[in-house]
Design a protein around this motif. Sequence first.
Motif, mmCIF file in Angstrom:
data_model
loop_
_atom_site.group_PDB
_atom_site.id
_atom_site.type_symbol
_atom_site.label_atom_id
_atom_site.label_comp_id
_atom_site.label_asym_id
_atom_site.label_seq_id
_atom_site.Cartn_x
_atom_site.Cartn_y
_atom_site.Cartn_z
ATOM 1 N N THR A 1 0.835 -1.201 0.000
ATOM 2 C CA THR A 1 0.000 0.000 0.000
ATOM 3 C C THR A 1 0.869 1.250 0.000
ATOM 4 O O THR A 1 0.587 2.230 -0.691
ATOM 5 C CB THR A 1 -0.920 0.005 1.237
ATOM 6 O OG1 THR A 1 -1.477 -1.288 1.386
ATOM 7 C CG2 THR A 1 -2.033 1.006 1.083
ATOM 8 N N PHE A 2 1.961 1.178 0.761
ATOM 9 C CA PHE A 2 2.881 2.313 0.813
ATOM 10 C C PHE A 2 3.508 2.554 -0.561
ATOM 11 O O PHE A 2 3.594 3.696 -1.023
ATOM 12 C CB PHE A 2 3.958 2.052 1.866
ATOM 13 C CG PHE A 2 4.843 3.232 2.114
ATOM 14 C CD1 PHE A 2 4.341 4.374 2.702
ATOM 15 C CD2 PHE A 2 6.177 3.201 1.752
ATOM 16 C CE1 PHE A 2 5.149 5.477 2.923
ATOM 17 C CE2 PHE A 2 6.998 4.287 1.971
ATOM 18 C CZ PHE A 2 6.480 5.431 2.555
ATOM 19 N N ILE A 3 3.929 1.467 -1.225
ATOM 20 C CA ILE A 3 4.498 1.606 -2.576
ATOM 21 C C ILE A 3 3.470 2.251 -3.493
ATOM 22 O O ILE A 3 3.774 3.155 -4.285
ATOM 23 C CB ILE A 3 4.919 0.226 -3.121
ATOM 24 C CG1 ILE A 3 6.108 -0.303 -2.341
ATOM 25 C CG2 ILE A 3 5.267 0.319 -4.602
ATOM 26 C CD1 ILE A 3 6.479 -1.717 -2.698
ATOM 27 N N CYS A 4 2.228 1.795 -3.363
ATOM 28 C CA CYS A 4 1.151 2.343 -4.190
ATOM 29 C C CYS A 4 1.002 3.846 -3.943
ATOM 30 O O CYS A 4 0.900 4.636 -4.887
ATOM 31 C CB CYS A 4 -0.134 1.601 -3.866
ATOM 32 S SG CYS A 4 -1.565 2.230 -4.726
ATOM 33 N N LEU A 5 1.030 4.242 -2.664
ATOM 34 C CA LEU A 5 0.865 5.661 -2.331
ATOM 35 C C LEU A 5 2.033 6.497 -2.836
ATOM 36 O O LEU A 5 1.846 7.566 -3.419
ATOM 37 C CB LEU A 5 0.730 5.837 -0.815
ATOM 38 C CG LEU A 5 -0.588 5.406 -0.189
ATOM 39 C CD1 LEU A 5 -0.493 5.430 1.326
ATOM 40 C CD2 LEU A 5 -1.705 6.321 -0.662
ATOM 41 N N VAL A 6 3.250 5.980 -2.635
ATOM 42 C CA VAL A 6 4.432 6.753 -3.025
ATOM 43 C C VAL A 6 4.503 6.888 -4.540
ATOM 44 O O VAL A 6 4.737 7.985 -5.073
ATOM 45 C CB VAL A 6 5.712 6.091 -2.466
ATOM 46 C CG1 VAL A 6 6.943 6.705 -3.099
ATOM 47 C CG2 VAL A 6 5.765 6.244 -0.963
ATOM 48 N N LEU B 1 -6.933 2.608 3.685
ATOM 49 C CA LEU B 1 -6.515 1.205 3.780
ATOM 50 C C LEU B 1 -5.152 1.099 4.462
ATOM 51 O O LEU B 1 -4.922 0.241 5.324
ATOM 52 C CB LEU B 1 -6.454 0.592 2.379
ATOM 53 C CG LEU B 1 -6.075 -0.884 2.307
ATOM 54 C CD1 LEU B 1 -7.150 -1.727 2.965
ATOM 55 C CD2 LEU B 1 -5.872 -1.331 0.869
ATOM 56 N N PHE B 2 -4.235 2.009 4.089
ATOM 57 C CA PHE B 2 -2.897 2.025 4.684
ATOM 58 C C PHE B 2 -2.982 2.216 6.195
ATOM 59 O O PHE B 2 -2.334 1.512 6.969
ATOM 60 C CB PHE B 2 -2.082 3.152 4.033
ATOM 61 C CG PHE B 2 -0.681 3.281 4.537
ATOM 62 C CD1 PHE B 2 0.208 2.220 4.439
ATOM 63 C CD2 PHE B 2 -0.234 4.462 5.106
ATOM 64 C CE1 PHE B 2 1.500 2.331 4.891
ATOM 65 C CE2 PHE B 2 1.063 4.590 5.562
ATOM 66 C CZ PHE B 2 1.928 3.519 5.454
ATOM 67 N N VAL B 3 -3.825 3.158 6.606
ATOM 68 C CA VAL B 3 -3.977 3.430 8.038
ATOM 69 C C VAL B 3 -4.544 2.202 8.762
ATOM 70 O O VAL B 3 -4.124 1.865 9.875
ATOM 71 C CB VAL B 3 -4.864 4.672 8.243
ATOM 72 C CG1 VAL B 3 -5.246 4.798 9.695
ATOM 73 C CG2 VAL B 3 -4.150 5.921 7.786
ATOM 74 N N ILE B 4 -5.475 1.504 8.094
ATOM 75 C CA ILE B 4 -6.037 0.296 8.721
ATOM 76 C C ILE B 4 -4.938 -0.765 8.891
ATOM 77 O O ILE B 4 -4.842 -1.421 9.929
ATOM 78 C CB ILE B 4 -7.210 -0.244 7.875
ATOM 79 C CG1 ILE B 4 -8.384 0.726 7.980
ATOM 80 C CG2 ILE B 4 -7.636 -1.630 8.332
ATOM 81 C CD1 ILE B 4 -9.586 0.359 7.145
#
Lengths: 224, 232, 256
Positions: free
Chosen positions: C100-105, C131-134
Motif C-alpha cells: 500500500t505504501f508503494i502504491c501511495l508513493v 486502507l494504509f492506516v487500517i
Amino acid sequence: MSASPLAALFLREIRVARRIGGGGMMGVVFFLILVTITPFAIGPDLNLLSRIGPAILWIAALLSTLLGLDRLFQADHEDGSLDLMLACETPLELIVLVKCLAHWTVTGLPLVIAAPLFGLMLALEPEAFWAVAASLLVGTPALTLLGAIGAALTVTLRRGGLLTAILVLPLAIPLLIFGVSAAASATSVTTPFMTPFLILCALTLGALAAAPFAVAAALRHMSE
Amino acid sequence: MPRIDLPLETRPDLQVLNQQGPFAAISATCETLGVGRGGRLLIENLNFSLENGRALVVAGPNGAGKSTLLRAFAGLLPPAKGRWSITTGASDAQEPGALAHYLGHAEASKPALTARENLEFWRAMLAIPGPASLHTPDSALKALGAPQIVDLPVAYLSAGQRRRVALARLLLAPRPLWILDEPLTALDASGQALLNTLMREHLALGGILIAATHAPLGVEALQLMLGAEGAA
Amino acid sequence: MLKYANPTLFSGLVAKVLPWLAGATALAFAIGLWGAFFTSPADYQQGDTVRIMYIHVPAAWLSMFCYATMTASALGTLVWRHPLADAAQKAAAPLGAGFTFICLVTGSLWGKPMWGTWWVWDARLTSVLVLFVIYLGLIALWQTIEEPSRAARAAAILTLVGVVNLPIIKFSVDWWNTLHQPASVFRLGGPTIAASMLWPLLVMGLAFTLLFTTLHLMSTRNEILRRRLRRLAMQAANGGEAARPAHRLTMQEGSR
C-alpha cells in the motif's frame, strides 16, 4: 560500577517504549490519521488545506503528544517502580526530566520528522515545511513537559487519559498560538517568523525549567 | 551484635561491608510514631529501636496497617505523628531512601525487559556512594536459585520467578536496612530457604531487617502485633 | 492439502517450494520490467511518466490481495483456531502495508508531473490511504498484545470488521469526493488500454503476486519459528530446556 542512574533510566525508557507497541510509531500513526480525517471534514480543496495546513499539523501534534502521555507515570506507579524512584537518591526532578526526554525522543521527535511529509498531503508551500518542522521541534518538548504535569496529577486514577487532556489543553494554548503563527508565517506576509518563534522558544525553556518541579511535587503528593 | 553461625571468611565481599560504610553502626528508631492512611490514623504511639543485626516482624490481620507502616519506614509516607529516624556510624542522619531497600507487593519489573535488563537498571538506580556491590544481576539471581531466567523477558516468568527477580534487587546495592512486605509471597520451599539464608547473612553483617509477614520468617526477630485485641 | 496445515510439515513444504517460487518471481519481474521499459510505448499525453503505472497499479492490486489473504487467515484463526492461520495473518499485515505504501508513493510521484502537486484528495488515492492506516492499526495491535494467540484473535476480529467496513469507506469517500470536487482530475488511461501496454502490466501483476507469495511464505515460516523460540524460552524458564510438563498426584497422609 555500572552506568549512571540517569543514563540507565533513559536506556530503560527507550527499551520499554520500543518493545511495547512499537514505541513512537503509534504516535505517528495517530498523527497520520488526524491529518487524514481533517480533509474529510472540511473538503479536499487544496487551497483551503494549504492555508490551514500548519494549524492542522499543530493540533494533530498536540493531540498525539497528549494522548500518548497518560501511561508515562501510571505504568511505573502500578508496578511499584515509582515508589523506588521516589525513595532513591537521585532527585525526582531529574528523574522526571529524563523520563520526559526519553518520551519525547520516542514520540515527539518522530512527529517532527513526519510533519513535513504530512505537509505534502496538505499541499503546504515548500517554504512552510521547514517552518512547521522548526516550530514543532521547539514546541513538542514543551507539550510533553506540560502533559507530564497532567499525567502526574492523574497517576493514581484508573482512567486518567481524558482528564489529563482536560487539565493540560488549556495550558497548551500559548504554545498553540505561537507555534501555529510561527509555522504559518512562511506563507503569510503579515507575520514574521522570528517573533512568534522566539516566544515559543522562551515558553519551552520556561517549561523545561519549571515543569519538572511541578511534576515531581504532584508525584510526591499523589503517591503518598 | 548477635553472632549467627555463618562462614563469613568465605565471603570477602561481605567482610568488606561489615567493617566499613553504612553497616558500621546503624540504628533505626521510632519515637511516638503514628501513621495513617486516607486521613485515618491506623497506628499510634509506636516506640522501638533496632540496632545492628536485629530483625522486626510486623504481624496483624488484614487492614491493620502493616503495609502502610512499612511505607512510612521506607520514607514513602511522612509520619502523621512522632519521628522515624535511621542513624549510621557514617553520618548522623540520612534519608531512608539511601539506607533502605523497600520491597513492596509490586515487583517493580518491566515485563517487556529481560530480568538482566531490569536488574541492571535498578543496580544503576539504587547505587549510592560508598561500597559498591560485588553482585551482578547474574550472580544475584544465582544466589536466589534462578540463574536460568536471567535472559528471559519478565513477562514470561511465573509469579515465584518474578518474586526472585525482585528479591535479587536486595543484593545489587548494599543497604543496611531491608524493609520487606510479605517477602515469602509466591515463593516455593527452596525459594523460601534461599531467602532465609540471605536474611541471615544480612543480619550477620549487622544489617537491620523489618518484614511484614503472615508466615514465619525463620529468623530470630522482635514481634510487633498490629490491631491486636485491647490495643485498638 | 489439509495435512500441510501442520506447522512442521508446512515448514518442510516451504523449504522445498521457496527456491522455485523465488526463481519464478525473478523471471516474471525480468519479463515485466523489460516490457514496461522497452516494448511498451510512451503515452501520447503523459510521456514516459506513464511507466510508473507498471509499479503503481500492481501494488494497488496487491494492497487489496493482501487484505483478502488476511481475511481468509482471520477466518482460519477464528473458526478453526489454527496456529498456521495466526502466523499467515500476522505475516500478511506488514506486507500489505508495504504494498500500500508503494502504491501511495508511486501515486504521489506520478501525481507531481500530472497534477502539479504531490498529493490530491482524489477518491481513489484517499481510499488507499485509509486502507494504509487500517494496515498500520493492525500492525500496532499485533505489536501491543504480547500473547500471540490472543493477538491473533484480536487482529482477526479487526480484519473482519475492516472487510465489512472497507466497501462502506470506499463508497463514502467517493461520495465525499464528488460532492466537493465535481470534475474528476484523472482517469486511468481511459476505458481501453492498448495491448502493448496491457501485457507488461499483467506480467507485472503476476510478478507482484509471486513476490507476495514468496515473501508471505517466508514470513509465515519465520513467525512459526519465532513462536517456537518463544515457547522454548518459556520452557527454559521452568528449568531445563528439555523439561516436559510432568505431574504426580498423591494423597497426603492424614487427609483421608
